[in-house]
Design a protein around this motif. Structure first.
Motif, PDB file in Angstrom:
ATOM      1  N   PHE A  60       0.812  -1.220   0.000  1.00 12.23           N
ATOM      2  CA  PHE A  60       0.000   0.000   0.000  1.00 12.23           C
ATOM      3  C   PHE A  60       0.842   1.264   0.000  1.00 12.23           C
ATOM      4  N   ALA A  61       0.321   2.281  -0.668  1.00 12.65           N
ATOM      5  CA  ALA A  61       0.916   3.611  -0.596  1.00 12.65           C
ATOM      6  C   ALA A  61      -0.033   4.491   0.205  1.00 12.65           C
ATOM      7  N   LEU A  62       0.511   5.542   0.798  1.00 14.00           N
ATOM      8  CA  LEU A  62      -0.326   6.472   1.552  1.00 14.00           C
ATOM      9  C   LEU A  62      -0.517   7.716   0.696  1.00 14.00           C
ATOM     10  N   ILE A  63      -1.747   7.930   0.222  1.00 14.86           N
ATOM     11  CA  ILE A  63      -2.028   9.095  -0.630  1.00 14.86           C
ATOM     12  C   ILE A  63      -3.208   9.858  -0.041  1.00 14.86           C
ATOM     13  N   ASP A  64      -3.049  11.150   0.189  1.00 12.17           N
ATOM     14  CA  ASP A  64      -4.077  11.997   0.809  1.00 12.17           C
ATOM     15  C   ASP A  64      -4.638  11.365   2.084  1.00 12.17           C
ATOM     16  N   SER A 106       3.492   5.688 -10.366  1.00 14.41           N
ATOM     17  CA  SER A 106       4.297   4.835  -9.494  1.00 14.41           C
ATOM     18  C   SER A 106       4.694   5.577  -8.221  1.00 14.41           C
ATOM     19  N   THR A 107       4.355   4.972  -7.109  1.00 14.57           N
ATOM     20  CA  THR A 107       4.574   5.554  -5.791  1.00 14.57           C
ATOM     21  C   THR A 107       5.181   4.447  -4.941  1.00 14.57           C
ATOM     22  N   PRO A 108       6.097   4.770  -4.069  1.00 15.44           N
ATOM     23  CA  PRO A 108       6.636   3.698  -3.220  1.00 15.44           C
ATOM     24  C   PRO A 108       5.551   3.080  -2.330  1.00 15.44           C
TER      25      PRO A 108
END
Lengths: 236, 518
Positions: B20-24, B36-38
């Motif tokens: 999972f990535a943490l977005i907003d 692409s996000t870590p």
């Protein structure tokens, strides 16, 4: 911490103190004696190709030192000679069925350890260049979280070579024998250049009709492998 | 031999990754990332952000039905990952980590397991990390450290819809003992309290629940009856359905069909309780004592999770453990006893008979003389008997000896594939004596019966097991008495406590006028 309890029934293992403890290195065991006793190792005369015990087989299905199934495979020019030999460790009895089902369908990875000592003993006698697990489809691999054949290899401390991958997913257990044999090629090659003149050992959990292993063997032989053998935990 | 790994070909298999990535301030699973996000596995995210609920979001009612009051795995949810994610982002799903760590020690949040020997590690293709998984509850789908538990976030105000007309359709009458208990149960349910009903074997404890359940159902509350044994679920379901004919009843046990039914009354094995989370307003736990202490901890976890924060809790038992008995004596636990059976006869009291080193006798293919005599007497009078033994392994030794006495003797144990048939043969009187392990200590009722235990000093025969075994005798009005003999090689505390408990119940029943003096 782990070997205090049987990996399958979780009963206490109990300390087995004997004179052997002082002289020999204690063998690590993961199943309690009463679970271990329910596994039946394949012994006696077996089909020289597929390792099926000939003892319990109706004589009309035996041709020399081969079983009738293997004779049929070998009579077919399309399949002849691809799978040189299969070795299997245990009979696929009810107990092993339960164990394997917990291992692969429930995803209880650690049960692979229960077999590692015996698998290691067997594998030592086989000569090969690459040890190759039968691959799972991406969906199946996600569902289980691991490949049960790959885990058997890893748990004996060997490194699997990923020479094969699935082309599409098929639920084998829902098919009849004819269907299983006549499905189109389910594997494709990875790292094709590595295969030429190599001795390949395929690993799978169960040998049932031999169709999966023969499909894998065929594509490897066609890519120039020197020989393909297989090893399975159970012989169905 | 060619095991060298220098020229191994390692190719990582591409599978859908559960990272999972943490977005907003929202978790987004890797397959749904637009750029692409870590990403990190769920274990490495310290908190799971919980987005506020968006009241204008048109949520999926099937998903609500599936997840309301539950804690399920991604694998149990048929909806697409996109739809699940949308419900989470709109504040309708509660996500919790399946495995949490305290001081580096794992705990399974579904079943409460914390014992190191029940965890294992594997290289997980879902999160591409070394994943710890719980082996204790693996039969319900694997919970590993990259697993999330999904629950529906309920809106309480819309949820409870009281009924106006009566739902109870029962014309029986309660004994005075049952009446007292029934009134107490209603009060506990009204006040969201914890309450213990301590009723002797054969007191008729199910009937004691009817009024209380009725009250709860009328309030639109969700009620659960949990019991350790599938047999009891199967027996209670039609009974309660008949008593509450218009109410939807879900019957849950391993392999049952009602798994995802969202019913007002749920009757379940304690094992299936593990799929529930903050589901019930009234929780009734039958046979609390049927568990050894270690199992009881796991059970307490399951019960705690399945109850709503404000809810009532009713415990039913014939044999509370010594801790509970002490709490009752000290006034720390609210309870009521039903000390007498509905037929108004006292409970038969066990006899202790010393039988020497019976293991030694068995080695010589014999049973102690007084044991043989007891059996001989049943055979001569033709009275049916249960003969309890401490271990399965003894069956092949004991059964041949008994078969020489009489042909209609069989043995049964937990894994016996013919268990049902043998119990049935006992019911139909085809069998005279049934040799059994503790599996028949509870639940089974044969009308005219004597009971003996060989080796009652074995630690498997706990106080509660012994009281239950004694409780098999004298259940019917026609045959309210019978012989109970504990053949032992040294009396144990459990034996003495069990006998004292039975004597105390008879005394209390007499004082309260619940039994007739003979």
């Amino acid at each position: 911490m782990l070997s205090e309890h049987c990996l399958f029934c979780h009963g206490e293992m109990g300390a087995r103190v004997s004179w052997a403890c002082f002289f020999e290195e204690a063998e690590e065991s993961f199943l309690c004696p009463s679970c271990e006793a329910q596994l039946t190792e394949i012994q006696g005369e077996t089909c020289q190709i597929c390792c099926r015990p000939l003892e319990k087989l109706d004589p009309q299905y035996i041709c020399g030192d081969l079983c009738y199934d293997c004779v049929r495979w070998e009579e077919d020019p399309e399949w002849k000679g691809h799978l040189q030999k299969n070795a299997s460790l245990y009979l696929y009895n009810n107990f092993l069925k339960e164990l394997i089902s917990q291992y692969k369908f429930r995803g209880d990875y650690i049960l692979a350890k229960a077999f590692s000592r015996k698998i290691n003993e067997k594998l030592r006698r086989i000569e090969y260049d690459y040890i190759v697990p039968i691959p799972l489809s991406a969906e199946r691999q996600f569902e289980r979280g691991f490949n049960q054949s790959e885990a058997l290899i890893r748990e004996v401390g060997l490194s699997p070579a990923y020479l094969l991958q699935r082309t599409h997913s098929e639920k084998q257990s829902k098919k009849s024998r004819t269907e299983r044999i006549h499905i189109p090629q389910v594997f494709e090659l990875r790292a094709e250049s590595e295969i030429k003149d190599k001795k390949i050992l395929l690993i799978d959990d169960i040998y049932t009709t031999g169709s999966t292993l023969r499909h894998a063997a065929k594509i490897l032989m066609q890519a120039g492998a020197k020989s393909v053998m297989s090893f399975t935990l159970a012989r169905g | 031999m060619s095991n060298d790994s220098s020229n191994q070909i390692s190719i990582i298999i591409e599978v859908f990754l559960l990272r999972f990535a943490l977005i907003d301030n929202k978790l987004v699973p890797e397959p749904l990332l637009v750029k692409s996000t870590p990403t990190k596995p769920i274990t490495q995210h310290d908190v799971i952000p919980q987005p506020p609920q968006n009241p204008s979001y048109s949520f999926n009612h099937d998903l609500q039905d599936l997840l309301k009051g539950k804690q399920l795995l991604l694998d149990d949810i048929p909806n697409s990952i996109q739809e699940i994610q949308a419900h989470y982002e709109n504040g309708y799903l509660l996500l919790r980590k399946g495995i949490t760590f305290r001081k580096n020690k794992p705990k399974c949040e579904r079943c409460g397991n914390e014992a190191p020997s029940w965890f294992a590690v594997f290289p997980c293709s879902r999160c591409r990390e070394s994943c710890i998984y719980c082996r204790k509850c693996i039969m319900m789908g694997r919970v590993s450290s990259c697993t999330l538990l999904y629950s529906w976030i309920e809106n309480e105000h819309i949820d409870a819809q009281p009924f106006e007309s009566p739902l109870l359709s029962w014309t029986g009458t309660l004994s005075p003992g049952q009446q007292t208990a029934s009134a107490q149960v209603v009060e506990a349910i009204q006040g969201n309290k914890e309450y213990l009903v301590w009723a002797v074997c054969g007191a008729g404890k199910t009937e004691v629940l009817f009024e209380g359940i009725h009250y709860a159902l009328l309030q639109g509350k969700r009620v659960c009856i949990a019991t350790p044994r599938t047999d009891v679920v199967l027996e209670l379901t039609p009974r309660l359905q008949a008593v509450f004919p218009t109410i939807q009843v879900a019957s849950l046990y391993g392999g049952s069909e009602d798994r995802h039914k969202n019913a007002q009354l749920t009757i379940t094995t304690t094992h299936q309780l593990l799929r529930f989370y903050h589901a019930f307003d009234t929780m009734i736990l039958d046979e609390v004592d049927a568990f050894p202490y270690s199992v009881e901890e796991a059970l307490q976890h399951a019960v705690k999770q399945a109850r709503k924060t404000t809810s009532s809790m009713i415990y039913l038992t014939a044999t509370p453990n010594s801790q509970w008995q002490k709490e009752c004596r000290l006034g720390k636990r609210d309870f009521v006893t039903i000390p007498a059976r509905y037929h108004r006869h006292p409970l038969p009291v066990p006899h202790f008979v010393w039988c020497g080193n019976w293991h030694k006798s068995l080695k010589q293919d014999r049973l102690p003389r007084n044991v043989m005599q007891w059996l001989q007497e049943r055979i001569e009078s033709g009275k049916q008997a249960l003969f309890f033994i401490p271990k399965i392994d003894l069956i092949p030794k004991i059964l041949p000896i008994l078969k020489q006495l009489h042909p209609n003797i069989e043995a049964v144990h937990a894994e016996d594939p013919q268990r049902k048939e043998k119990v049935q043969a006992m019911r139909s009187k085809e069998l005279l004596i049934l040799v059994t392990t503790t599996i028949l200590e509870r639940g089974v009722t044969f009308p005219n019966l004597d009971v003996a235990i060989l080796g009652s000093e074995d630690r498997i025969f706990t106080e509660s097991a012994l009281v239950q075994i004694a409780g098999r005798v004298g259940r019917s009005v026609q045959f309210p008495s019978g012989d109970i003999t504990f053949f032992h090689f040294g009396k144990t505390e459990a034996m003495i406590k069990a006998r004292n408990q039975i004597i105390a119940m008879n005394k209390e029943a007499l004082e309260k006028g619940l039994i007739d003096v003979e």
